[in-house]
Design a protein around this motif. Structure first.
Motif, PDB file in Angstrom:
ATOM      1  N   ILE A 128      12.835  53.889  43.071  1.00 56.91           N
ATOM      2  CA  ILE A 128      14.181  53.682  43.610  1.00 56.91           C
ATOM      3  C   ILE A 128      14.998  54.971  43.543  1.00 56.91           C
ATOM      4  O   ILE A 128      15.735  55.294  44.485  1.00 56.91           O
ATOM      5  CB  ILE A 128      14.906  52.550  42.844  1.00 56.91           C
ATOM      6  CG1 ILE A 128      14.209  51.212  43.105  1.00 56.91           C
ATOM      7  CG2 ILE A 128      16.375  52.470  43.249  1.00 56.91           C
ATOM      8  CD1 ILE A 128      14.204  50.751  44.550  1.00 56.91           C
ATOM      9  N   LEU A 129      14.862  55.715  42.449  1.00 57.95           N
ATOM     10  CA  LEU A 129      15.602  56.978  42.337  1.00 57.95           C
ATOM     11  C   LEU A 129      15.164  57.968  43.411  1.00 57.95           C
ATOM     12  O   LEU A 129      15.975  58.744  43.923  1.00 57.95           O
ATOM     13  CB  LEU A 129      15.428  57.582  40.945  1.00 57.95           C
ATOM     14  CG  LEU A 129      16.195  56.870  39.821  1.00 57.95           C
ATOM     15  CD1 LEU A 129      15.906  57.536  38.484  1.00 57.95           C
ATOM     16  CD2 LEU A 129      17.702  56.868  40.102  1.00 57.95           C
ATOM     17  N   LYS A 130      13.892  57.926  43.763  1.00 57.53           N
ATOM     18  CA  LYS A 130      13.416  58.782  44.845  1.00 57.53           C
ATOM     19  C   LYS A 130      14.020  58.346  46.175  1.00 57.53           C
ATOM     20  O   LYS A 130      14.403  59.180  47.009  1.00 57.53           O
ATOM     21  CB  LYS A 130      11.891  58.734  44.919  1.00 57.53           C
ATOM     22  CG  LYS A 130      11.295  59.781  45.853  1.00 57.53           C
ATOM     23  CD  LYS A 130       9.778  59.848  45.720  1.00 57.53           C
ATOM     24  CE  LYS A 130       9.226  60.966  46.608  1.00 57.53           C
ATOM     25  NZ  LYS A 130       7.741  61.064  46.490  1.00 57.53           N
ATOM     26  N   LEU A 131      14.143  57.031  46.371  1.00 60.12           N
ATOM     27  CA  LEU A 131      14.741  56.501  47.600  1.00 60.12           C
ATOM     28  C   LEU A 131      16.178  56.973  47.782  1.00 60.12           C
ATOM     29  O   LEU A 131      16.615  57.257  48.899  1.00 60.12           O
ATOM     30  CB  LEU A 131      14.730  54.971  47.571  1.00 60.12           C
ATOM     31  CG  LEU A 131      13.588  54.224  48.260  1.00 60.12           C
ATOM     32  CD1 LEU A 131      13.797  52.721  48.118  1.00 60.12           C
ATOM     33  CD2 LEU A 131      13.467  54.606  49.716  1.00 60.12           C
ATOM     34  N   VAL A 132      16.937  57.052  46.673  1.00 58.06           N
ATOM     35  CA  VAL A 132      18.344  57.470  46.763  1.00 58.06           C
ATOM     36  C   VAL A 132      18.521  58.961  46.471  1.00 58.06           C
ATOM     37  O   VAL A 132      19.633  59.446  46.303  1.00 58.06           O
ATOM     38  CB  VAL A 132      19.243  56.631  45.815  1.00 58.06           C
ATOM     39  CG1 VAL A 132      19.132  55.151  46.137  1.00 58.06           C
ATOM     40  CG2 VAL A 132      18.927  56.893  44.354  1.00 58.06           C
ATOM     41  N   GLU A 133      17.386  59.674  46.387  1.00 56.73           N
ATOM     42  CA  GLU A 133      17.376  61.130  46.184  1.00 56.73           C
ATOM     43  C   GLU A 133      18.079  61.544  44.891  1.00 56.73           C
ATOM     44  O   GLU A 133      18.848  62.506  44.845  1.00 56.73           O
ATOM     45  CB  GLU A 133      18.006  61.844  47.380  1.00 56.73           C
ATOM     46  CG  GLU A 133      17.262  61.584  48.685  1.00 56.73           C
ATOM     47  CD  GLU A 133      17.889  62.268  49.886  1.00 56.73           C
ATOM     48  OE1 GLU A 133      18.971  62.858  49.740  1.00 56.73           O
ATOM     49  OE2 GLU A 133      17.288  62.197  50.968  1.00 56.73           O
ATOM     50  N   MET A 134      17.784  60.781  43.824  1.00 57.98           N
ATOM     51  CA  MET A 134      18.351  61.089  42.516  1.00 57.98           C
ATOM     52  C   MET A 134      17.282  61.187  41.440  1.00 57.98           C
ATOM     53  O   MET A 134      17.583  61.180  40.249  1.00 57.98           O
ATOM     54  CB  MET A 134      19.385  60.022  42.123  1.00 57.98           C
ATOM     55  CG  MET A 134      20.719  60.137  42.843  1.00 57.98           C
ATOM     56  SD  MET A 134      21.614  61.664  42.436  1.00 57.98           S
ATOM     57  CE  MET A 134      22.062  61.336  40.740  1.00 57.98           C
ATOM     58  N   ASP A 135      16.015  61.294  41.852  1.00 58.12           N
ATOM     59  CA  ASP A 135      14.929  61.362  40.874  1.00 58.12           C
ATOM     60  C   ASP A 135      14.999  62.621  40.010  1.00 58.12           C
ATOM     61  O   ASP A 135      14.573  62.619  38.854  1.00 58.12           O
ATOM     62  CB  ASP A 135      13.567  61.271  41.564  1.00 58.12           C
ATOM     63  CG  ASP A 135      13.442  62.177  42.772  1.00 58.12           C
ATOM     64  OD1 ASP A 135      14.406  62.274  43.554  1.00 58.12           O
ATOM     65  OD2 ASP A 135      12.372  62.787  42.939  1.00 58.12           O
ATOM     66  N   HIS A 136      15.591  63.696  40.553  1.00 61.66           N
ATOM     67  CA  HIS A 136      15.718  64.942  39.790  1.00 61.66           C
ATOM     68  C   HIS A 136      16.803  64.854  38.714  1.00 61.66           C
ATOM     69  O   HIS A 136      16.921  65.741  37.872  1.00 61.66           O
ATOM     70  CB  HIS A 136      16.017  66.110  40.731  1.00 61.66           C
ATOM     71  CG  HIS A 136      17.338  65.983  41.450  1.00 61.66           C
ATOM     72  ND1 HIS A 136      17.615  64.955  42.325  1.00 61.66           N
ATOM     73  CD2 HIS A 136      18.460  66.752  41.402  1.00 61.66           C
ATOM     74  CE1 HIS A 136      18.845  65.099  42.787  1.00 61.66           C
ATOM     75  NE2 HIS A 136      19.372  66.176  42.240  1.00 61.66           N
ATOM     76  N   ARG A 137      17.594  63.768  38.720  1.00 58.06           N
ATOM     77  CA  ARG A 137      18.687  63.596  37.750  1.00 58.06           C
ATOM     78  C   ARG A 137      18.411  62.415  36.823  1.00 58.06           C
ATOM     79  O   ARG A 137      19.316  61.890  36.181  1.00 58.06           O
ATOM     80  CB  ARG A 137      20.012  63.373  38.498  1.00 58.06           C
ATOM     81  CG  ARG A 137      20.385  64.500  39.443  1.00 58.06           C
ATOM     82  CD  ARG A 137      20.800  65.752  38.682  1.00 58.06           C
ATOM     83  NE  ARG A 137      22.222  65.737  38.414  1.00 58.06           N
ATOM     84  CZ  ARG A 137      22.781  66.300  37.352  1.00 58.06           C
ATOM     85  NH1 ARG A 137      22.020  66.870  36.432  1.00 58.06           N
ATOM     86  NH2 ARG A 137      24.084  66.285  37.188  1.00 58.06           N
ATOM     87  N   LYS A 138      17.162  62.040  36.710  1.00 62.69           N
ATOM     88  CA  LYS A 138      16.770  60.838  35.961  1.00 62.69           C
ATOM     89  C   LYS A 138      17.271  60.846  34.523  1.00 62.69           C
ATOM     90  O   LYS A 138      17.666  59.807  33.980  1.00 62.69           O
ATOM     91  CB  LYS A 138      15.244  60.707  35.996  1.00 62.69           C
ATOM     92  CG  LYS A 138      14.715  59.501  35.256  1.00 62.69           C
ATOM     93  CD  LYS A 138      13.240  59.247  35.550  1.00 62.69           C
ATOM     94  CE  LYS A 138      12.341  60.249  34.866  1.00 62.69           C
ATOM     95  NZ  LYS A 138      10.908  59.833  34.974  1.00 62.69           N
ATOM     96  N   HIS A 139      17.269  62.003  33.878  1.00 69.05           N
ATOM     97  CA  HIS A 139      17.639  62.092  32.466  1.00 69.05           C
ATOM     98  C   HIS A 139      19.091  62.548  32.249  1.00 69.05           C
ATOM     99  O   HIS A 139      19.492  62.819  31.117  1.00 69.05           O
ATOM    100  CB  HIS A 139      16.680  63.022  31.732  1.00 69.05           C
ATOM    101  CG  HIS A 139      15.251  62.580  31.807  1.00 69.05           C
ATOM    102  ND1 HIS A 139      14.811  61.375  31.286  1.00 69.05           N
ATOM    103  CD2 HIS A 139      14.158  63.165  32.380  1.00 69.05           C
ATOM    104  CE1 HIS A 139      13.515  61.248  31.516  1.00 69.05           C
ATOM    105  NE2 HIS A 139      13.089  62.309  32.176  1.00 69.05           N
ATOM    106  N   ALA A 140      19.857  62.615  33.332  1.00 72.14           N
ATOM    107  CA  ALA A 140      21.254  63.060  33.233  1.00 72.14           C
ATOM    108  C   ALA A 140      22.166  61.917  32.791  1.00 72.14           C
ATOM    109  O   ALA A 140      21.890  60.743  33.042  1.00 72.14           O
ATOM    110  CB  ALA A 140      21.712  63.595  34.587  1.00 72.14           C
TER     111      ALA A 140
END
Length: 226
Positions: A128-140
């Motif tokens: 899902i994070l990849k779908l919303v283009e936020m996978d690079h901020r997973k640990h933020a």
């Protein structure tokens, strides 16, 4: 058709006077389609959304979801449908400040009583994070995210349990024009990709171009359907 609002009315007693907020509203939501509710402040659009979402009762009429009448159910039955089948996005992201992006989504899976094991849950979060283009901020943490990023996480949280209906109340009101368009592009894309029936309340006419259907409300009634 997955969702039907059938002759819904809402009124309040104000002393000796009865104030009518909704005056018999009819509306159908379909999978893969985004419907926008527009109208001036006080037109009844937010009241209609909260009743449709099971957050407050109607005074009369029916809310039908997958052939089931929510208005005849008890509070616990409605809560379960809301938790399992509905997703919510609001004007502000309301992220938990001490949870990372990944943890926000895992918490939502817990709330929705997901049957997935923890390893599968984390895979679903990554997807899902990849779908919303936020996978690079997973640990933020939320404090390090921009307004647009926070709203993307809020959208991810709203769809992580794969709801059938998404309700969004002014989801772009706190964002600038560019970020608003980015968020609406994302919601529109997810509506189609995940085959969700989406209902959005908005006052921003620039955002209406993303809608499949536009419902104009005034004084508790629908004036026009486009």
């Amino acid at each position: 058709m997955i969702f039907k609002i059938d002759n819904v009315k809402k009124s309040y007693k104000n002393g000796e006077v009865t104030e009518e907020i909704l005056k018999g509203v009819n509306l159908i939501l379909r999978e893969g389609e985004l419907t926008s509710l527009v109208g001036a402040s006080g037109s009844g659009k937010s009241t209609l959304l909260t009743i449709a979402a099971g957050l407050q009762p109607a005074s009369d009429g029916q809310i039908i979801f997958e052939g089931k009448n929510l208005t005849s159910m008890n509070a616990e039955q409605v809560r379960k449908i809301r938790a399992h089948q509905f997703g919510f996005v609001f004007q502000f992201a309301h992220l938990v400040p001490f949870l990372t992006v990944e943890e926000q989504l895992l918490l939502m899976l817990d709330v929705s009583e997901s049957k997935l094991k923890i390893r599968e849950q984390k895979k679903e979060v990554d997807k899902i994070l990849k779908l919303v283009e936020m996978d690079h901020r997973k640990h933020a943490y939320p404090s390090s995210l921009s307004g647009g990023e926070k709203q993307r996480v809020a959208i991810a949280r709203a769809i992580i349990h794969r709801p059938k209906v998404l309700f969004a109340d002014e989801p772009t009101a706190s964002l600038d024009s560019k970020r608003s368009k980015d968020v609406m592009t994302l919601i529109s894309h997810l509506t189609k990709t995940l085959n969700i029936a989406t209902l959005i309340v908005t006052h921003d006419e620039e955002m209406l171009s993303f809608a499949d259907h536009i419902i104009k409300m005034s004084d508790g009634q629908i004036l026009q359907k486009v």
